[in-house]
Design a protein around this motif. Structure first.
Motif, PDB file in Angstrom:
ATOM      1  N   PHE A 369       3.736 -24.831  11.836  1.00  0.00           N
ATOM      2  CA  PHE A 369       3.367 -25.017  10.439  1.00  0.00           C
ATOM      3  C   PHE A 369       2.740 -23.735   9.897  1.00  0.00           C
ATOM      4  O   PHE A 369       1.982 -23.745   8.941  1.00  0.00           O
ATOM      5  N   SER A 370       3.023 -22.654  10.542  1.00  0.00           N
ATOM      6  CA  SER A 370       2.308 -21.424  10.249  1.00  0.00           C
ATOM      7  C   SER A 370       2.848 -20.704   9.019  1.00  0.00           C
ATOM      8  O   SER A 370       3.937 -21.000   8.535  1.00  0.00           O
ATOM      9  N   ASN A 371       2.064 -19.766   8.563  1.00  0.00           N
ATOM     10  CA  ASN A 371       2.430 -18.949   7.420  1.00  0.00           C
ATOM     11  C   ASN A 371       2.286 -17.486   7.774  1.00  0.00           C
ATOM     12  O   ASN A 371       1.249 -17.063   8.263  1.00  0.00           O
ATOM     13  N   ASN A 372       3.337 -16.730   7.513  1.00  0.00           N
ATOM     14  CA  ASN A 372       3.367 -15.351   7.945  1.00  0.00           C
ATOM     15  C   ASN A 372       3.798 -14.489   6.766  1.00  0.00           C
ATOM     16  O   ASN A 372       4.893 -14.638   6.243  1.00  0.00           O
ATOM     17  N   SER A 373       2.915 -13.607   6.333  1.00  0.00           N
ATOM     18  CA  SER A 373       3.258 -12.768   5.186  1.00  0.00           C
ATOM     19  C   SER A 373       3.213 -11.298   5.546  1.00  0.00           C
ATOM     20  O   SER A 373       2.324 -10.855   6.267  1.00  0.00           O
ATOM     21  N   TYR A 374       4.177 -10.581   5.020  1.00  0.00           N
ATOM     22  CA  TYR A 374       4.118  -9.130   5.095  1.00  0.00           C
ATOM     23  C   TYR A 374       3.664  -8.638   3.726  1.00  0.00           C
ATOM     24  O   TYR A 374       4.202  -9.057   2.708  1.00  0.00           O
ATOM     25  N   ARG A 375       2.678  -7.770   3.719  1.00  0.00           N
ATOM     26  CA  ARG A 375       2.208  -7.194   2.462  1.00  0.00           C
ATOM     27  C   ARG A 375       2.128  -5.690   2.668  1.00  0.00           C
ATOM     28  O   ARG A 375       1.413  -5.225   3.565  1.00  0.00           O
ATOM     29  N   GLY A 376       2.876  -4.950   1.908  1.00  0.00           N
ATOM     30  CA  GLY A 376       2.886  -3.510   2.141  1.00  0.00           C
ATOM     31  C   GLY A 376       2.884  -2.731   0.847  1.00  0.00           C
ATOM     32  O   GLY A 376       3.468  -3.149  -0.149  1.00  0.00           O
ATOM     33  N   LEU A 377       2.203  -1.610   0.872  1.00  0.00           N
ATOM     34  CA  LEU A 377       2.186  -0.737  -0.302  1.00  0.00           C
ATOM     35  C   LEU A 377       2.698   0.642   0.102  1.00  0.00           C
ATOM     36  O   LEU A 377       2.238   1.228   1.083  1.00  0.00           O
ATOM     37  N   VAL A 378       3.660   1.135  -0.668  1.00  0.00           N
ATOM     38  CA  VAL A 378       4.092   2.517  -0.497  1.00  0.00           C
ATOM     39  C   VAL A 378       3.764   3.212  -1.806  1.00  0.00           C
ATOM     40  O   VAL A 378       4.239   2.812  -2.866  1.00  0.00           O
ATOM     41  N   GLN A 379       2.884   4.195  -1.695  1.00  0.00           N
ATOM     42  CA  GLN A 379       2.422   4.859  -2.901  1.00  0.00           C
ATOM     43  C   GLN A 379       2.737   6.344  -2.797  1.00  0.00           C
ATOM     44  O   GLN A 379       2.348   6.996  -1.827  1.00  0.00           O
ATOM     45  N   ILE A 380       3.481   6.850  -3.776  1.00  0.00           N
ATOM     46  CA  ILE A 380       3.789   8.275  -3.789  1.00  0.00           C
ATOM     47  C   ILE A 380       3.026   8.877  -4.969  1.00  0.00           C
ATOM     48  O   ILE A 380       3.331   8.588  -6.125  1.00  0.00           O
ATOM     49  N   LYS A 381       2.026   9.692  -4.660  1.00  0.00           N
ATOM     50  CA  LYS A 381       1.199  10.264  -5.717  1.00  0.00           C
ATOM     51  C   LYS A 381       1.932  11.437  -6.366  1.00  0.00           C
ATOM     52  O   LYS A 381       2.826  12.042  -5.773  1.00  0.00           O
ATOM     53  N   LYS A 382       1.500  11.780  -7.569  1.00  0.00           N
ATOM     54  CA  LYS A 382       2.075  12.916  -8.275  1.00  0.00           C
ATOM     55  C   LYS A 382       1.828  14.184  -7.453  1.00  0.00           C
ATOM     56  O   LYS A 382       0.737  14.378  -6.928  1.00  0.00           O
ATOM     57  N   GLY A 383       2.864  14.973  -7.310  1.00  0.00           N
ATOM     58  CA  GLY A 383       2.707  16.206  -6.541  1.00  0.00           C
ATOM     59  C   GLY A 383       3.108  16.051  -5.089  1.00  0.00           C
ATOM     60  O   GLY A 383       3.260  17.029  -4.365  1.00  0.00           O
ATOM     61  N   ALA A 384       3.317  14.814  -4.647  1.00  0.00           N
ATOM     62  CA  ALA A 384       3.759  14.590  -3.264  1.00  0.00           C
ATOM     63  C   ALA A 384       5.280  14.777  -3.237  1.00  0.00           C
ATOM     64  O   ALA A 384       6.038  13.833  -3.056  1.00  0.00           O
ATOM     65  N   SER A 385       5.695  16.022  -3.437  1.00  0.00           N
ATOM     66  CA  SER A 385       7.129  16.234  -3.606  1.00  0.00           C
ATOM     67  C   SER A 385       7.880  15.991  -2.305  1.00  0.00           C
ATOM     68  O   SER A 385       7.365  16.207  -1.214  1.00  0.00           O
ATOM     69  N   ASN A 386       9.096  15.510  -2.462  1.00  0.00           N
ATOM     70  CA  ASN A 386       9.993  15.206  -1.339  1.00  0.00           C
ATOM     71  C   ASN A 386       9.418  14.198  -0.348  1.00  0.00           C
ATOM     72  O   ASN A 386       9.721  14.256   0.837  1.00  0.00           O
ATOM     73  N   ALA A 387       8.604  13.305  -0.832  1.00  0.00           N
ATOM     74  CA  ALA A 387       8.098  12.262   0.060  1.00  0.00           C
ATOM     75  C   ALA A 387       9.233  11.306   0.394  1.00  0.00           C
ATOM     76  O   ALA A 387      10.130  11.068  -0.413  1.00  0.00           O
ATOM     77  N   ARG A 388       9.187  10.784   1.599  1.00  0.00           N
ATOM     78  CA  ARG A 388      10.218   9.854   2.056  1.00  0.00           C
ATOM     79  C   ARG A 388       9.562   8.623   2.655  1.00  0.00           C
ATOM     80  O   ARG A 388       8.594   8.735   3.411  1.00  0.00           O
ATOM     81  N   ASN A 389      10.106   7.483   2.326  1.00  0.00           N
ATOM     82  CA  ASN A 389       9.652   6.268   3.023  1.00  0.00           C
ATOM     83  C   ASN A 389      10.848   5.403   3.346  1.00  0.00           C
ATOM     84  O   ASN A 389      11.782   5.265   2.552  1.00  0.00           O
ATOM     85  N   PHE A 390      10.815   4.820   4.507  1.00  0.00           N
ATOM     86  CA  PHE A 390      11.791   3.794   4.843  1.00  0.00           C
ATOM     87  C   PHE A 390      11.039   2.559   5.313  1.00  0.00           C
ATOM     88  O   PHE A 390      10.193   2.639   6.200  1.00  0.00           O
ATOM     89  N   SER A 391      11.323   1.430   4.695  1.00  0.00           N
ATOM     90  CA  SER A 391      10.665   0.189   5.100  1.00  0.00           C
ATOM     91  C   SER A 391      11.710  -0.854   5.452  1.00  0.00           C
ATOM     92  O   SER A 391      12.699  -1.016   4.750  1.00  0.00           O
ATOM     93  N   GLN A 392      11.433  -1.528   6.526  1.00  0.00           N
ATOM     94  CA  GLN A 392      12.299  -2.647   6.895  1.00  0.00           C
ATOM     95  C   GLN A 392      11.414  -3.826   7.290  1.00  0.00           C
ATOM     96  O   GLN A 392      10.576  -3.722   8.178  1.00  0.00           O
ATOM     97  N   CYS A 393      11.589  -4.931   6.610  1.00  0.00           N
ATOM     98  CA  CYS A 393      10.743  -6.090   6.867  1.00  0.00           C
ATOM     99  C   CYS A 393      11.611  -7.288   7.173  1.00  0.00           C
ATOM    100  O   CYS A 393      12.321  -7.777   6.305  1.00  0.00           O
ATOM    101  N   ASP A 394      11.566  -7.702   8.393  1.00  0.00           N
ATOM    102  CA  ASP A 394      12.386  -8.838   8.798  1.00  0.00           C
ATOM    103  C   ASP A 394      11.516 -10.031   9.110  1.00  0.00           C
ATOM    104  O   ASP A 394      10.434  -9.904   9.675  1.00  0.00           O
ATOM    105  N   SER A 395      11.991 -11.193   8.749  1.00  0.00           N
ATOM    106  CA  SER A 395      11.271 -12.430   9.059  1.00  0.00           C
ATOM    107  C   SER A 395      12.184 -13.352   9.841  1.00  0.00           C
ATOM    108  O   SER A 395      13.357 -13.495   9.511  1.00  0.00           O
TER     109      SER A 395
END
Ligand SMILES: Nc1ncnc2c1ncn2[C@@H]1O[C@H](COP(=O)(O)OP(=O)(O)OP(=O)(O)O)[C@@H](O)[C@H]1O
Ligand SMILES: [Mg+2]
Lengths: 483, 253
Positions: A369-395
């Motif tokens: 009866f459980s509850n499982n949450s993924y909560r994620g923030l990807v924040q790219i600030k100004k000036g963070a040139s060529n930032a890369r993120n890859f996220s994969q969230c499987d349930s």
């Protein structure tokens, strides 16, 4: 049909639920400035440390508990908690012979060796362990071997005494005492934890680990860990934890901070196995933890790997602030919830420097009866040139009475950023289970196989011994009395 | 080896098997043919112990044991193998690890020790040669990203590894190219012995050119409506199911 099988599996058994009968030196219940002074005095702390605590406490009093997480629980009564409990006698241990035999037995039962001659779990390994029992660190192994390389690995309390400059410089740098409700509480009342400093140019010759054990009833555990990797340094750090089986909910509110300097790397792995409560959701640990690292300088890297199987309620977001250019942040997570467990976990990747990269792989497994949450923030600030993120969230869902939720937040302030997000939800297939059974593999083993296969990408990131442990743990957490 | 008597099975309210009688002896090869939806896969699932189906009537005896009393895994351990019409993917679990678990579970059931790793690897090498399975496939996740044909070939590889007494191959030939069909059929023939038996479910006479059956049965609307020798398959190939359908139309569905 599927549900019947799964229901059998939902009745898991917690094998670390015993208690140790040991004399404890405890603070009276409740929280006020006197209690904080009591803790500080017990630890013989310098004035600045007490000030830090009191400031944090005053802040905390004006804060309210966060409610945005997808969890519900009875708010802990902060006046009903014992904030300090230490096994007696609390004196500096010169040799193993001085450790209380009850404690030695406890750790033997948990499969942790405090004897440097014996190695963890029988596997040829080389791991230094700091053991935190309720509010204090009882033993740190391999300290001398590490000291030869200039590595400082000791309990937080010792670090406050012996390395005050380092503690003063780094404590609160990544998680300031005002950061959030539980971080503020921790800053006020934290009792022990591990401290680790890897000097310039040193790669730690062994894995460092801390084993946390909650034993006393009515207590909360508030530990603090601080890991600093100076220029060109590297360390792999492991954290494990268990607690006795109790009907009450116990609070665990930790703070972990990691700082990496130029070209340094810290790999932090956790297997979190706090008591999850019984199959009706009674008891269990409230695990409200703030873990954050900062890649302070260029080309540094912080990697979080977590396997979360325990706790009644988990609220935890190991994060990385990518300040240095070309720095790398990683988050690999398996979170398993069963029965009435609730987990709201994920990460934050804050890109500030140029060419920064982050990877997020999250595998949620919900059963019962459980509850499982993924909560994620990807924040790219100004000036963070060529930032890369890859996220994969499987349930992965087992049965139809549990829930899986994904809350990805993406904030991009720089046009050159490339952010990719993938998410899947699947059910543990009746087809997969039947296929396994048709090959002679029973339900329990089949679930173990399928779940471990599903988590492979994350388990592969764990150090060898830990990976083996984690695999077993995942299987056990889903195991039941199969009739 | 297996004796099926008056087997009825349904799913929900719907009766799919409506009185199957079939007797298979050691050393024999039986082919089951029949139009789509006639119940061929259902029969194999029921024999393997899939719990979605309710057996409402009839008995199945397998090597003297009441098969219907056994759990699916025990049926497998007793030597019943099903090559699935649609093999299932199990991501992240390597074929090798999967088979090793399966093999050792079966051995444990019979009171044998686990197979030493060295012997196991030798067996893998030997059996993958038999079905000419690319060694890379053996170490990949179970059927993970396999092509349709590769999955079928992998089923036969697993069968070779587990060495069952009774193998039911559910349309293992469909989706195989001509070369693969020959390789798979060859593999099945090599694994044939006087002690084991095979039930081939197929739509195509072609497979039966390679694996010659002792008996051919036609399943229609949940019953075996006709049985004969291998010539029955040829006859079907030439005439199709029209005659059968006309004759047994009256079987209410
Ligand atoms: N889970 C289910 N729910 C409802 N009906 C089902 C289910 N499984 C099978 N059936 C029905 O039972 C009948 C027999 O199906 P089965 O798969 O056994 O046929 P088959 O002879 O193997 O066909 P094919 O040649 O297409 O493989 C079909 O009408 C099918 O729709
Ligand atoms: Mg079919």
């Amino acid at each position: 049909m599927a549900n019947e099988i799964l229901e059998e599996h939902i009745q898991n058994e917690y094998k670390w639920g015993f208690t140790t009968d040991i004399d404890a030196d405890e603070a009276p219940k409740g929280l006020n400035e006197d209690i904080i002074r009591f803790i500080s005095a017990k630890k013989n702390e310098p004035e600045w440390m007490l000030e830090f605590r009191l400031k944090a406490y005053r802040n905390w009093q004006n804060m309210t508990e966060p409610h945005w997480a997808h969890v519900s629980y009875a708010k802990p009564n902060f006046q009903d908690i014992i904030y300090y409990s230490a096994p007696k006698p609390k004196k500096e241990l010169a040799s193993l012979d001085e450790v209380d035999p009850e404690l030695l037995k406890t750790f033997e039962k948990l499969g942790i060796s405090i004897d440097e001659q014996k190695r963890l779990t029988g596997v040829q390994s080389n791991i230094a362990v700091d053991i935190v029992f309720d509010s204090v660190s009882v033993k740190t192994t391999f300290k001398e071997t590490l000291a030869e390389k200039g590595i400082i690995f000791c309990s937080f309390s010792e670090a406050v005494q012996d390395h005050p400059d380092l503690v003063k410089k780094y404590m609160g740098m990544v998680v300031p005492p005002t950061d959030n409700f539980y971080a503020a509480l921790n800053s006020a009342v934290f009792t022990d934890g591990s401290f680790c400093y890897i000097p310039k140019g040193v790669r730690s010759p062994m894995e460092l680990s801390t084993y946390f054990r909650i034993n006393a009833s009515g207590t909360g555990q508030f530990e603090r860990t601080l890991i600093i990797a100076d220029e060109d340094a590297f360390v792999s750090y492991l954290e494990g934890c268990t607690a006795p089986q109790r009907d009450e909910n116990q609070l665990h509110a930790a703070v972990v901070e990691i700082i990496t300097h130029k070209n340094a790397e810290v790999k932090y792995s956790t297997v979190q196995n706090w008591y999850p409560g019984d199959k009706n959701g009674k008891g269990g640990i409230f695990n409200f933890v703030t873990k954050r690292g900062i890649c302070l300088e260029d080309n540094s890297k912080i990697s979080w790997t977590q396997v979360e199987t325990g706790s009644a309620v988990t609220w935890k977001y190991p994060s990385v602030i990518l300040k240095g250019n070309n720095s790398v942040g990683e988050f690999y997570s398996v979170a398993l919830t069963n029965n009435y467990q609730q987990a709201d976990t994920g990460t934050k990747m804050i890109h500030i420097g140029k060419n920064t990269r982050s990877t997020i792989i999250s595998k949620g497994i919900s059963a019962g009866f459980s509850n499982n949450s993924y909560r994620g923030l990807v924040q790219i600030k100004k000036g963070a040139s060529n930032a890369r993120n890859f996220s994969q969230c499987d349930s992965l869902l087992m049965g139809d009475k549990c829930g899986a939720h994904t809350f990805p937040y993406i904030e991009i302030k720089d046009k050159t950023a490339v952010v990719e997000h993938e998410a899947t939800t699947s059910k543990i297939g009746e087809d997969q289970l039947f296929y396994c059974k048709q090959r002679g593999i029973d339900n329990e083993k089949a679930i173990g196989l399928i779940v471990n296969g599903y988590c492979k990408e994350v388990l592969n990131k764990l150090p060898m011994e830990f990976a083996v442990e984690a695999q077993k743990l995942l299987a056990i957490s889903l195991e039941g009395s199969v009739g | 080896m297996i004796s099926i008597k008056n087997l009825h099975a349904s799913i929900g309210e719907k009766e799919i098997l409506r009185g199957i009688n079939l007797e298979v002896k050691a050393g024999e090869v039986h082919a089951i043919m029949g139009p789509n939806g006639s119940g061929k896969s259902t029969l194999s699932s029921v024999l393997a112990g899939r719990e979605d189906y309710n057996v409402t009537e009839g008995t199945v005896t397998f090597n003297g044991k009441n098969l219907l009393d056994l759990s699916p895994e025990d049926r497998a351990r007793e030597g019943l193998f099903l090559a699935f019409q649609y093999p299932v993917e199990i991501p992240g679990v390597s074929n090798i690890n999967f088979l090793r678990t399966a093999l050792n579970e079966i051995r444990k059931y019979h009171g044998h020790e686990e197979m030493p790793a060295k012997d196991f690897l030798a067996l893998v090498k030997d059996k993958s040669k038999l079905v000419e399975l690319d060694s890379k496939l053996a170490s990949r996740g179970v059927n993970e990203g396999f092509s349709g044909g590769e999955k079928k070939r992998n089923e036969i590889f697993q069968m070779a590894m587990l060495n069952p007494q009774l193998a039911i191959l559910d349309e293992t030939d469909s989706g195989l190219d001509i070369d693969a069909l020959r390789i798979v059929a060859n593999g099945v023939n090599k694994l044939k012995s006087k002690d084991n038996a095979t039930i081939l479910i197929t739509h195509y006479q072609r497979l039966l050119d390679y694996i010659v059956p002792d008996f051919v049965h036609i399943l229609y609307k949940g019953r075996i409506v006709k049985s004969g020798g291998k010539e029955l398959a040829l006859e079907l190939e030439a005439k199709g199911y029209d005659e059968i359908k006309a004759q047994f139309e009256s079987l209410e569905s």
